[in-house]
Design an enzyme around this catalytic site. Structure first.
Site, PDB file in Angstrom:
ATOM      1  N   MET A 292       0.776  -1.266   0.112  1.00 52.91           N
ATOM      2  CA  MET A 292      -0.143   0.190   0.030  1.00 52.91           C
ATOM      3  C   MET A 292       0.991   1.107   0.037  1.00 52.91           C
ATOM      4  O   MET A 292       1.869   1.322   0.643  1.00 52.91           O
ATOM      5  CB  MET A 292      -1.047   0.194   1.326  1.00 52.91           C
ATOM      6  CG  MET A 292      -1.635   1.202   1.498  1.00 52.91           C
ATOM      7  SD  MET A 292      -2.759   1.226   2.708  1.00 52.91           S
ATOM      8  CE  MET A 292      -1.689   1.305   4.300  1.00 52.91           C
TER       9      MET A 292
ATOM     10  N   ASP B  88       0.164   5.472  -1.313  1.00 49.79           N
ATOM     11  CA  ASP B  88      -0.584   6.916  -1.012  1.00 49.79           C
ATOM     12  C   ASP B  88      -1.862   6.871  -0.503  1.00 49.79           C
ATOM     13  O   ASP B  88      -2.768   6.138  -1.343  1.00 49.79           O
ATOM     14  CB  ASP B  88      -0.505   7.881  -2.284  1.00 49.79           C
ATOM     15  CG  ASP B  88       0.800   7.764  -2.874  1.00 49.79           C
ATOM     16  OD1 ASP B  88       1.830   7.310  -2.486  1.00 49.79           O
ATOM     17  OD2 ASP B  88       0.990   8.350  -3.848  1.00 49.79           O
TER      18      ASP B  88
ATOM     19  N   ARG C 222       1.333  14.404 -12.796  1.00 54.11           N
ATOM     20  CA  ARG C 222       0.354  13.455 -11.907  1.00 54.11           C
ATOM     21  C   ARG C 222       0.027  14.171 -10.883  1.00 54.11           C
ATOM     22  O   ARG C 222       0.491  15.333  -9.998  1.00 54.11           O
ATOM     23  CB  ARG C 222       1.313  12.339 -11.784  1.00 54.11           C
ATOM     24  CG  ARG C 222       2.515  12.552 -10.930  1.00 54.11           C
ATOM     25  CD  ARG C 222       3.099  10.846 -10.836  1.00 54.11           C
ATOM     26  NE  ARG C 222       4.396  10.723 -10.166  1.00 54.11           N
ATOM     27  CZ  ARG C 222       5.591  11.141 -10.558  1.00 54.11           C
ATOM     28  NH1 ARG C 222       5.821  11.355 -11.911  1.00 54.11           N
ATOM     29  NH2 ARG C 222       6.576  11.074  -9.872  1.00 54.11           N
ATOM     30  N   ASP C 223      -1.004  13.337 -10.067  1.00 47.20           N
ATOM     31  CA  ASP C 223      -1.693  13.585  -8.915  1.00 47.20           C
ATOM     32  C   ASP C 223      -2.399  14.896  -8.715  1.00 47.20           C
ATOM     33  O   ASP C 223      -2.208  15.653  -8.028  1.00 47.20           O
ATOM     34  CB  ASP C 223      -0.413  13.555  -7.696  1.00 47.20           C
ATOM     35  CG  ASP C 223       0.335  12.478  -7.947  1.00 47.20           C
ATOM     36  OD1 ASP C 223      -0.012  11.192  -8.441  1.00 47.20           O
ATOM     37  OD2 ASP C 223       1.493  12.456  -7.558  1.00 47.20           O
TER      38      ASP C 223
ATOM     39  N   ASP D  81       9.622  14.393  -4.382  1.00 46.48           N
ATOM     40  CA  ASP D  81      10.047  13.138  -4.718  1.00 46.48           C
ATOM     41  C   ASP D  81      11.507  12.822  -4.515  1.00 46.48           C
ATOM     42  O   ASP D  81      11.948  11.394  -4.152  1.00 46.48           O
ATOM     43  CB  ASP D  81      10.112  12.989  -6.293  1.00 46.48           C
ATOM     44  CG  ASP D  81       9.919  11.488  -6.820  1.00 46.48           C
ATOM     45  OD1 ASP D  81       9.793  10.495  -6.124  1.00 46.48           O
ATOM     46  OD2 ASP D  81      10.247  11.401  -8.045  1.00 46.48           O
TER      47      ASP D  81
HETATM   48  N1  DQQ Z   1       2.888   7.426  -5.892  1.00 46.31           N
HETATM   49  C1  DQQ Z   1       1.602   7.231  -7.056  1.00 46.31           C
HETATM   50  C2  DQQ Z   1       2.031   8.367  -7.849  1.00 46.31           C
HETATM   51  C3  DQQ Z   1       2.682   9.539  -7.007  1.00 46.31           C
HETATM   52  C4  DQQ Z   1       3.429   8.842  -6.199  1.00 46.31           C
HETATM   53  C5  DQQ Z   1       2.029   6.001  -7.587  1.00 46.31           C
HETATM   54  C6  DQQ Z   1       3.859   9.135  -4.725  1.00 46.31           C
HETATM   55  O1  DQQ Z   1       0.796   9.017  -8.467  1.00 46.31           O
HETATM   56  O2  DQQ Z   1       3.317  10.457  -7.452  1.00 46.31           O
HETATM   57  O3  DQQ Z   1       1.786   4.795  -6.906  1.00 46.31           O
HETATM   58  O4  DQQ Z   1       4.029   8.184  -3.730  1.00 46.31           O
END
Ligand code: DQQ
Length: 573
Positions: free
Chosen positions: A59, A61, A186-187, A274
């Protein structure tokens, strides 16, 4: 269907979807059957008792937390096929109290061209009238990151088991014209509605080494246009994952994400870096006419290094809880085990206890506190009347299950003159904590808690304070020292630390730690700073774990309050 046959189905399904052999709409119900949550594997020593975690597998985010028809929903990045990252779907659980959880089938999983290689992080937005929508990042057949929309199939179902993906997906794509790097896009955040009737959303991005929160606007939530300028960007910070943007005030009563312009409101921009795996935030002003965010701090191009948590806590997300009018923070706490060891244990990752979040009255930082509901798990309170704790002494807190406990202690300091001088070159609190661990005597401190300790003290995790005398004021250091947490040499045992903005002359120094087998989540000074640690004792397990208050400084301190509770196990299947 047995577990094994579920997995075979799921593997087959993923292969077929990858090769475009299954028609996504037609196979929807079968997909869901195959993606049923797995049954629990045998109990394992480092599993937690009241932190959220699935029965097995990987697991990461937290995704799209929200409340709908009186039920809390948590989605999360999950690998249905194993304990390592991969094959990512949105797993789904619901709760009436944010503590006890019921699992459901994954809500979002690869089924369209726009997400066939993964359903990555995103957020929910609640439309006026109450209907929720999910924006998430999909990975397309060319491994590009694109943004997709999903809405509930059946709004009368409070569990929102089934989600329909928009036929217009993907709604936002990287193209040569918009100069977005397709592997750094992303996100999406929760969207907010501007006074002009248009929705705004931000998406994490980087260009070269400049981290960016790209801004998109839409009138109908389907057609999105990229704004000329990002909401904010900072050079040299690398990829901004999982951005979050929301209003706060110094009142713990929270605000809906679309609230703009009211008196006393500040906005928070959080980004997950990141490069460092730290969740960093800035407090500032959101100009909703120009659509820019202007941070208050001046340091480091206006990102001053504030973090939600100075230990392990990443890819976090807040949501507005309209039931209880508060803003709540979820964050992912990764393993500190080696990859081979977490794969061997068959699971990886837990979620932190949801935290209430508001602005400190100074306006300079956020405050965080475990949600009140966690206290329903407390039992067998142990309390101590105020008592001195001499320099060089240690006191065992007896009568609590020390491997599964909530402990809250406050200290008063009467001998501040013994404080060691603070060297202004000590700018890195984490480094300072690692140089001055729990066993290094100081003038005032270290004093605090030794947790998950073995009787022979071969193992313990120490969470403590030290006070130094600075040029103009006392400097308070809070540390979490894991260097002795396990006889196993393999886990990462980095010591964490932070300077706390408190005045020890006039304020008590408090420390609350939530201990849960392999997690210690600590809140200093009533929530001014948090440090979360993952630890893997080999001796201090279950009934062999002990809890102590210690003072390894020269000066005496007074324990003005000490309360500890054993914690019941939460219902998390
Ligand atoms: N985890 C997701 C991404 C995000 C990253 C992929 C952050 O969308 O940028 O599992 O932990």
């Amino acid at each position: 269907m047995t577990i094994n046959s579920s997995y075979i189905w799921l593997l087959l399904l993923l292969v077929l979807l990858k090769h475009g052999i299954l028609e996504t709409e037609a196979s929807h119900s079968r997909n869901l059957e195959a993606l049923q949550p797995a049954a629990a594997s045998p109990s394992q020593i480092y599993r937690t008792s009241y932190h959220f975690q699935p029965p097995k597998n990987w697991m990461n985010d937290p995704n799209g937390p929200m409340v709908y028809k009186g039920l809390y929903h948590l989605f999360y990045q999950y690998n249905p096929l194993g304990a390592d990252w991969g094959n990512i779907v949105w797993a789904h659980s619901t709760s009436t109290d944010l503590i006890n959880w019921n699992p459901h089938k994954p809500a979002i999983f690869p089924s369209q061209e726009g997400d066939i290689n993964g359903c990555w992080s995103g957020s929910t937005t609640i439309f006026p009238g109450g209907k929720p929508a999910i924006l998430y990042t999909g990975i397309n057949p060319s491994n590009q990151q694109v943004q997709n929309l999903a809405v509930p199939k059946n709004l009368s179902d409070p569990y929102l088991i089934e989600w329909d993906k928009s036929p217009y997906n993907p709604l936002m794509t990287p193209t040569p014209e918009n100069k977005i790097n397709s592997s750094s896009f992303r996100d999406p955040t929760t969207a907010w509605l501007g006074p002009d009737g248009r929705w705004r959303v931000i998406i994490g991005n980087k260009l070269n080494r400049r981290g960016k929160a790209l801004l998109y606007r839409s009138k109908d939530f389907v057609r999105w246009t990229k704004a000329k300028h990002p909401l904010h960007s900072v050079k040299g910070t690398g990829m901004w994952e999982c951005p979050d943007f929301y209003p706060v005030t110094s009142n713990p009563i929270g605000l809906d994400t679309s609230t703009v312009g009211a008196l006393g409101i500040k906005h928070v921009l959080k980004v997950s870096l990141d490069d460092t795996k730290h969740d960093q935030y800035a407090i500032g002003t959101y100009d909703h006419v120009k659509d820019v965010f202007d941070p208050d701090a001046v340091a480091a191009e206006k990102f001053s290094g504030l973090r939600y948590d100075y230990g392990k806590f990443y890819a976090s997300k807040t949501f507005y809880d309209s039931l209880k009018k508060r803003r709540i923070l979820w964050g992912w706490i990764n393993e500190s085990l080696s990859r081979e060891d977490y794969i061997a244990q068959g699971w990886s990752g837990v979620q932190g206890i949801p935290r209430l979040l508001w602005l400190d009255k100074s306006g300079k930082q956020l405050m965080q506190w475990p949600i009140k509901e966690i206290e329903t798990l407390r039992e067998n309170k142990v309390g101590y009347p105020p008592r001195p704790l001499k320099g060089g002494s240690i006191l065992e807190v007896q009568g609590v299950k020390a491997a599964q406990a909530d402990v809250d202690v406050s200290f008063e300091l009467s001998e501040l003159k013994r404080a060691d001088a603070f060297d202004p070159s000590w700018t890195d609190p984490q480094l300072l904590c690692s140089q001055k661990g729990a066993s290094i005597k100081g003038g005032i401190g270290p004093f605090g808690l030794k947790l998950l300790a073995s009787k022979d003290m071969q193992e313990y995790t120490a969470v403590f304070f030290r006070i130094f005398k600075g040029q103009y004021k006392y400097v308070v250091l809070m540390c979490s020292d894991q260097s002795r947490s396990s006889l196993n040499v393999k886990p990462d045992k980095t010591t964490y630390g932070v300077f706390l903005d408190v005045d020890p002359l006039h304020e008590q120094l408090s420390l609350r730690s939530l201990i849960d087998h392999s997690i210690v989540e600590s809140f200093g000074a009533k929530g001014k700073a948090c440090i979360t640690s993952r630890v893997y004792p080999t001796k201090a397990l279950d009934n062999e774990a002990h809890l102590y208050v210690f003072n390894n400084g020269l000066a005496n301190v007074t324990i003005s309050n000490l309360s500890a509770w054993s914690m019941k196990k939460a219902h998390i299947d």
